[in-house]
Design an enzyme around this catalytic site. Structure first.
Site, short mmCIF file in Angstrom:
data_model
loop_
_atom_site.label_atom_id
_atom_site.label_comp_id
_atom_site.label_asym_id
_atom_site.label_seq_id
_atom_site.Cartn_x
_atom_site.Cartn_y
_atom_site.Cartn_z
N LYS A 133 0.82 -1.21 0.00
CA LYS A 133 0.00 0.00 0.00
C LYS A 133 0.86 1.26 0.00
O LYS A 133 0.49 2.27 -0.59
CB LYS A 133 -0.97 0.00 1.18
CG LYS A 133 -2.08 -1.02 1.03
CD LYS A 133 -3.32 -0.71 1.84
CE LYS A 133 -4.45 -1.64 1.41
NZ LYS A 133 -5.69 -1.45 2.11
N LYS A 217 -5.29 -8.16 -7.23
CA LYS A 217 -6.48 -8.42 -6.42
C LYS A 217 -7.63 -7.46 -6.77
O LYS A 217 -7.39 -6.28 -7.04
CB LYS A 217 -6.04 -8.26 -4.96
CG LYS A 217 -7.11 -8.16 -3.91
CD LYS A 217 -6.46 -8.07 -2.54
CE LYS A 217 -6.82 -6.77 -1.87
NZ LYS A 217 -7.51 -6.86 -0.61
N LYS A 220 -11.52 -2.39 -3.70
CA LYS A 220 -12.45 -1.26 -3.65
C LYS A 220 -11.82 0.00 -4.22
O LYS A 220 -12.50 0.84 -4.78
CB LYS A 220 -12.80 -0.92 -2.18
CG LYS A 220 -13.54 -1.95 -1.43
CD LYS A 220 -13.95 -1.35 -0.09
CE LYS A 220 -13.98 -2.39 1.00
NZ LYS A 220 -12.71 -2.49 1.76
N1 AQP Z 1 -10.12 -9.54 -3.92
C1 AQP Z 1 -10.49 -10.14 -2.80
N2 AQP Z 1 -10.72 -11.45 -2.77
C2 AQP Z 1 -11.13 -12.07 -1.63
N3 AQP Z 1 -11.32 -11.42 -0.47
C3 AQP Z 1 -11.11 -10.09 -0.46
N4 AQP Z 1 -11.20 -9.17 0.52
C4 AQP Z 1 -10.88 -7.97 0.01
N5 AQP Z 1 -10.56 -8.07 -1.30
C5 AQP Z 1 -10.68 -9.38 -1.60
C6 AQP Z 1 -11.62 -9.46 1.88
O1 AQP Z 1 -12.64 -8.55 2.23
C7 AQP Z 1 -12.53 -8.26 3.61
C8 AQP Z 1 -12.61 -6.78 3.80
O2 AQP Z 1 -11.51 -6.16 3.25
P1 AQP Z 1 -11.08 -4.74 3.79
O3 AQP Z 1 -12.23 -3.85 3.77
O4 AQP Z 1 -10.38 -4.88 5.08
O5 AQP Z 1 -10.06 -4.19 2.78
P2 AQP Z 1 -9.06 -4.83 1.83
O6 AQP Z 1 -8.71 -6.23 2.19
O7 AQP Z 1 -7.92 -3.90 1.70
O8 AQP Z 1 -10.03 -4.87 0.59
P3 AQP Z 1 -10.10 -3.98 -0.68
O9 AQP Z 1 -11.42 -4.26 -1.26
O10 AQP Z 1 -8.91 -4.23 -1.52
O11 AQP Z 1 -10.11 -2.50 -0.15
P4 AQP Z 1 -9.07 -1.34 -0.39
O12 AQP Z 1 -9.04 -1.14 -1.88
O13 AQP Z 1 -9.68 -0.20 0.35
O14 AQP Z 1 -7.76 -1.78 0.17
C9 AQP Z 1 -11.24 -8.87 4.12
O15 AQP Z 1 -11.55 -10.06 4.84
C10 AQP Z 1 -10.49 -9.21 2.86
O16 AQP Z 1 -9.68 -10.36 3.03
#
Ligand code: AQP
Length: 355
Positions: A133, A217, A220
């Site tokens: 990140k 991956k 969001k």
């Molecule tokens: N691509 C993914 N595949 C499977 N699981 C996923 N998770 C996130 N992306 C995937 C799971 O969703 C939960 C919540 O995630 P988070 O809100 O803590 O943020 P993150 O993991 O950083 O997810 P994002 O969507 O990629 O958000 P941003 O872009 O804000 O960083 C977790 O259990 C995660 O494993």
């Protein structure tokens, strides 16, 4: 339902739940940092509902984590409601279990400070998510982003949660939580005060990749909306995104080894298998050698059938913010009732004066 495998042997913290016919207490969270997508659903939110008969569950909208990178203040409250709505729409029972937002329970941040003083710089520096990140801009990212895993440890241990459902990307953070619990228990000579929390790993589709790049991956915060299927996308949007999803010029893979070499096809097959609740090998066998167009049409029908009702229920709940706020308020009160005595005991162990 996919098999759930646990890492280590039961400990004394688990025994108290077993006495009540449960397997333990779960804590998990989602950040209000953008549009909820299929990866969040398959990797986390769908499993939340599946775990609620066997575990006592606390599901948290982790707004303190979200602000480790810039969030538009005007968007934070609606995004928080959106995530709480997704928990409810996926079938989590907000009366039986606890749904709340992290900033409403200050004990998380208070315990996190103690953990900042327990965790070592070397441990934190090895966190791969921070490296990813922060990228090349390390000097400019927030201190909060670096300390994020210590707050995550506090989220879990402020409830002495015995289990955490984790996707691939969170495994390392849970390891750190376990290290922090062990070090705290050793440093203060309170064996077994904090549990050594176990991972719950789901078999299928724990990592959903971008529809534009099968090696990245689904996220969001990806600027391209075509990289992900949002939970609130309607049938037309889902169909359009799957139609435009990146593939390759060959027919569908006919073996797992072939699929592994083709990340875009492999990702779409993984999504199909997870939505259909079948093993990926079965999906590969079903579409082996067929054209992508035929597969994409089946995937679209399946995605619309599985996600449509969840999205519609989310939309309905989001039109009733008073109801969602009530669920969060009630959840925060119940969460505080669990967290406050554990924090008080922790303060006593650390030796803080309480005049
Ligand atoms: N691509 C993914 N595949 C499977 N699981 C996923 N998770 C996130 N992306 C995937 C799971 O969703 C939960 C919540 O995630 P988070 O809100 O803590 O943020 P993150 O993991 O950083 O997810 P994002 O969507 O990629 O958000 P941003 O872009 O804000 O960083 C977790 O259990 C995660 O494993």
């Amino acid at each position: 339902m996919p098999d759930v495998t646990t890492g280590v042997a039961p400990n004394s913290h688990i025994a108290q739940y077993q006495a009540r016919g449960l397997k333990g207490r779960i804590l998990s969270g989602v950040q209000p940092s953008g549009d909820l997508h299929l990866g969040n659903y398959l990797g986390a939110i769908r499993n939340f509902a599946r775990l609620q008969n066997d575990y006592e569950c606390l599901y948290c909208v982790v707004d303190l984590h979200a602000i480790t990178v810039w969030q538009d203040p005007a968007q934070l409250a609606p995004k928080t409601r959106e995530i709480a709505s997704a928990f409810l729409a996926a079938g989590v029972d907000g009366d039986k279990h606890v749904i709340f937002n992290q900033s409403m329970v200050p004990e998380h941040a208070e315990l996190a400070w103690i953990f900042n003083c327990v965790a070592r710089m070397g441990w934190m520096s090895r966190m791969t998510q921070f490296k990813e990140k922060a990228g090349k801009d390390r000097e400019n990212v927030s201190l909060g982003l670096f300390a994020y895993p210590a707050l995550m440890a506090a989220d879990i241990l402020i409830y002495k949660a015995t289990h955490v459902p984790v996707g691939e990307d969170q495994k390392q953070h849970l390891e750190l939580t376990r290290d922090i619990a062990i070090k705290f228990n050793n440093d203060f000579a309170v064996p077994d005060f904090f549990p050594v929390t176990e991972p719950l790993i789901f078999g299928a589709a724990t990592r959903v990749m971008s529809l534009r790049d099968g090696t990245k991956k689904m996220s969001k915060s990806d600027p391209s909306d075509f990289s992900r299927i949002n939970l609130t996308d309607d049938a037309d949007a889902i169909a359009q995104k799957i139609r435009r999803a990146k593939t390759d010029p060959h027919p569908m893979p006919d073996t797992a080894a072939d699929a592994e070499k083709r990340p875009d096809a492999d990702n779409l097959l993984g999504i199909y298998a997870a939505l259909a609740d079948i093993e990926k090998d079965a999906a590969i066998a079903q579409f082996a050698g067929k054209q992508f167009s035929e597969f994409k049409s089946a995937l679209t029908d399946l995605a619309v059938a599985k996600l449509g009702p969840v999205g519609a229920e989310m939309q309905r709940l989001m039109k009733d913010p008073g109801h969602v706020d009530g669920v969060l308020r009630n959840g925060a009160e119940r969460a505080r009732a669990l967290a406050a005595p554990i924090l008080a005991e922790t303060y006593k162990i650390v030796g803080f004066l309480k005049p």
